[in-house]
Design a protein around this motif. Structure first.
Motif, PDB file in Angstrom:
ATOM      1  N   PHE A   5       0.830  -1.217   0.000  1.00  0.00           N
ATOM      2  CA  PHE A   5       0.000   0.000   0.000  1.00  0.00           C
ATOM      3  C   PHE A   5       0.860   1.261   0.000  1.00  0.00           C
ATOM      4  O   PHE A   5       0.687   2.149  -0.837  1.00  0.00           O
ATOM      5  N   PHE A   6       1.805   1.328   0.936  1.00  0.00           N
ATOM      6  CA  PHE A   6       2.606   2.553   1.031  1.00  0.00           C
ATOM      7  C   PHE A   6       3.605   2.692  -0.116  1.00  0.00           C
ATOM      8  O   PHE A   6       3.922   3.801  -0.536  1.00  0.00           O
ATOM      9  N   GLN A   7       4.045   1.556  -0.626  1.00  0.00           N
ATOM     10  CA  GLN A   7       4.894   1.647  -1.812  1.00  0.00           C
ATOM     11  C   GLN A   7       4.146   2.291  -2.979  1.00  0.00           C
ATOM     12  O   GLN A   7       4.661   3.209  -3.627  1.00  0.00           O
ATOM     13  N   LYS A   8       2.932   1.822  -3.191  1.00  0.00           N
ATOM     14  CA  LYS A   8       2.118   2.384  -4.275  1.00  0.00           C
ATOM     15  C   LYS A   8       1.771   3.848  -4.014  1.00  0.00           C
ATOM     16  O   LYS A   8       1.775   4.678  -4.928  1.00  0.00           O
ATOM     17  N   ARG A  24      -1.949   5.277   8.514  1.00  0.00           N
ATOM     18  CA  ARG A  24      -2.005   3.919   9.026  1.00  0.00           C
ATOM     19  C   ARG A  24      -3.204   3.661   9.953  1.00  0.00           C
ATOM     20  O   ARG A  24      -3.813   2.584   9.924  1.00  0.00           O
ATOM     21  N   GLN A  25      -3.529   4.664  10.751  1.00  0.00           N
ATOM     22  CA  GLN A  25      -4.666   4.512  11.679  1.00  0.00           C
ATOM     23  C   GLN A  25      -5.977   4.225  10.968  1.00  0.00           C
ATOM     24  O   GLN A  25      -6.915   3.698  11.561  1.00  0.00           O
ATOM     25  N   TYR A  26      -6.057   4.686   9.719  1.00  0.00           N
ATOM     26  CA  TYR A  26      -7.331   4.561   9.009  1.00  0.00           C
ATOM     27  C   TYR A  26      -7.438   3.261   8.210  1.00  0.00           C
ATOM     28  O   TYR A  26      -8.460   3.011   7.580  1.00  0.00           O
ATOM     29  N   LEU A  27      -6.393   2.476   8.228  1.00  0.00           N
ATOM     30  CA  LEU A  27      -6.366   1.265   7.412  1.00  0.00           C
ATOM     31  C   LEU A  27      -6.744   0.032   8.220  1.00  0.00           C
ATOM     32  O   LEU A  27      -6.479  -0.032   9.421  1.00  0.00           O
ATOM     33  N   THR A  28      -7.349  -0.934   7.548  1.00  0.00           N
ATOM     34  CA  THR A  28      -7.708  -2.198   8.200  1.00  0.00           C
ATOM     35  C   THR A  28      -7.208  -3.349   7.341  1.00  0.00           C
ATOM     36  O   THR A  28      -7.466  -3.362   6.133  1.00  0.00           O
ATOM     37  N   PRO A  29      -6.518  -4.317   7.952  1.00  0.00           N
ATOM     38  CA  PRO A  29      -6.094  -5.474   7.159  1.00  0.00           C
ATOM     39  C   PRO A  29      -7.233  -6.481   7.042  1.00  0.00           C
ATOM     40  O   PRO A  29      -8.120  -6.534   7.905  1.00  0.00           O
ATOM     41  N   VAL A 104      -5.746  -4.471   2.130  1.00  0.00           N
ATOM     42  CA  VAL A 104      -5.805  -3.306   3.012  1.00  0.00           C
ATOM     43  C   VAL A 104      -7.080  -2.569   2.676  1.00  0.00           C
ATOM     44  O   VAL A 104      -7.298  -2.217   1.513  1.00  0.00           O
ATOM     45  N   LEU A 105      -7.930  -2.367   3.670  1.00  0.00           N
ATOM     46  CA  LEU A 105      -9.203  -1.695   3.425  1.00  0.00           C
ATOM     47  C   LEU A 105      -9.173  -0.249   3.920  1.00  0.00           C
ATOM     48  O   LEU A 105      -8.601   0.047   4.973  1.00  0.00           O
ATOM     49  N   ILE A 106      -9.807   0.622   3.129  1.00  0.00           N
ATOM     50  CA  ILE A 106     -10.100   1.981   3.599  1.00  0.00           C
ATOM     51  C   ILE A 106     -11.608   2.125   3.560  1.00  0.00           C
ATOM     52  O   ILE A 106     -12.221   2.028   2.488  1.00  0.00           O
ATOM     53  N   SER A 107     -12.201   2.320   4.723  1.00  0.00           N
ATOM     54  CA  SER A 107     -13.663   2.449   4.773  1.00  0.00           C
ATOM     55  C   SER A 107     -14.079   3.796   4.205  1.00  0.00           C
ATOM     56  O   SER A 107     -13.275   4.722   4.089  1.00  0.00           O
TER      57      SER A 107
END
Lengths: 193, 193
Positions: A5-8, A24-29, A104-107
């Motif tokens: 995710f962060f690479q992209k 990072r706080q907003y991400l969910t695996p 990796v999910l972003i709601s």
DNA sequence: GCCTGATCTTGACCAAAATCAATAGAATTT
DNA sequence: AAATTCTATTGATTTTGGTCAAGATCAGGC
């Protein structure tokens, strides 16, 4: 965690370590087994997903009950039904895992808050959707202007890695063809060179 | 001046008068006569255009020399080759006026500067391209999953105003069909109801 | 290791759309 | 107003891709 995710992200907009941690706080695996659904027709698409690992597809079912693959995704790609995500209306699409996957999910709420509070996130997302638009446009233009043989060649050049990992009949579905026709296109191309 | 442009802008993001005037500096008006080109294959797309008045189309020419219409635009719509605009590479598309037109142009440099200096512009553009993506996706999905009759009906429902202003053979071209086939679809639909 | 199901290919036949051609009506141009 | 061009329809024919069916190969599950 969230390496891909962060690479992209950094390929589009570079982030400081603090900014990475803020996001990072907003991400969910999330992990999915092969054949497991991320989204089913009728669901509201509540998050967009980036694939850290594995492969997925989205598809829809037409009035006659036939499935049509609308998109593939591999490592580093983003998948979700943007239409439902954006409108918060039920989706017409299904999304499932072709292999075991790590996502990796972003709601939607995380997405909205990141857009409000972090200009770099908005820029990232603008560039992401610009890329998606350009890829889709390329696909659409090839559908109206190329012969089947050329469309298949163009697909193979653009996405050789999909062809390696996905059964051929799914590529036929993605191209809007019967599997038999795609098989014949391949044998035509192979004999002519 | 630029009434339609700011009306459309405000539908997405509302602007104060000062903000409108700030953006105004970056805009250029342009008039085109019917049949006049805004962009020709091989040119770099140096600006995106919003139509204040008139109608346009973009099209490309396939290897066999046949034209394929890739997009229409009416009042309030945005047109341009985003691929060339974004990459600053020569375009494969042609864009011309179907009627006498009045346009508002935003050059690439103006666009880049607005993106850098004005967050509301970036938000506007993000929403614009999101809409464009969703419209294109709808078009693509209808191409792979619907019968010709249903595709034509869907087109007429989505864009009744295009059908009123554009000759039928251009709609056939947009749909990737011969004019004869579209004519037969129409007669089929008309007799069945 | 065998069996089942999935995948791909090939052939025969059929349906649908493209092409070719002719016509007629509209709209523009002169 | 006449002439030319553009536009849409319809019919006959050809081409293309879909459907149905059979067979071969391969992978995964038991």
């Amino acid at each position: 965690m969230y390496d891909v995710f962060f690479q992209k992200f950094n390929e589009k907009i570079s982030l400081t370590e603090q900014e990475e941690n803020f996001i990072r706080q907003y991400l969910t695996p999330k992990k999915l087994r092969k054949r497991q659904y991320l989204l089913q027709e009728g669901d509201i698409c509540k998050s967009i997903a980036l694939l850290e690992k594995g492969s997925m597809r989205s598809y829809l079912v037409d009035p006659a009950g036939q499935e049509h693959i609308t998109a593939f995704a591999l490592e580093g790609w983003t998948i979700g039904d943007l239409s439902s995500f954006h409108s918060e209306l039920p989706s017409t699409q299904n999304i499932d895992a072709l292999e075991d996957c790590e996502l990796v999910l972003i709601s939607k709420s995380a997405h909205d808050e990141l857009l409000r509070t972090m200009p770099k996130y908005e820029t990232y997302f603008r560039l992401l959707i610009t890329d998606a638009y350009l890829a889709l446009q390329k696909r659409t233009l090839s559908m109206i202007s190329l012969s089947l043989d050329d469309r298949y060649k163009a697909f193979m050049e653009s996405y050789p890695n999909i062809a390696q990992r996905v059964p051929q009949h799914m590529i036929a579905s993605y191209m809007g063809l019967s599997p038999e026709t795609l098989s014949r296109i391949r044998s035509r191309i192979n004999t002519s060179k």
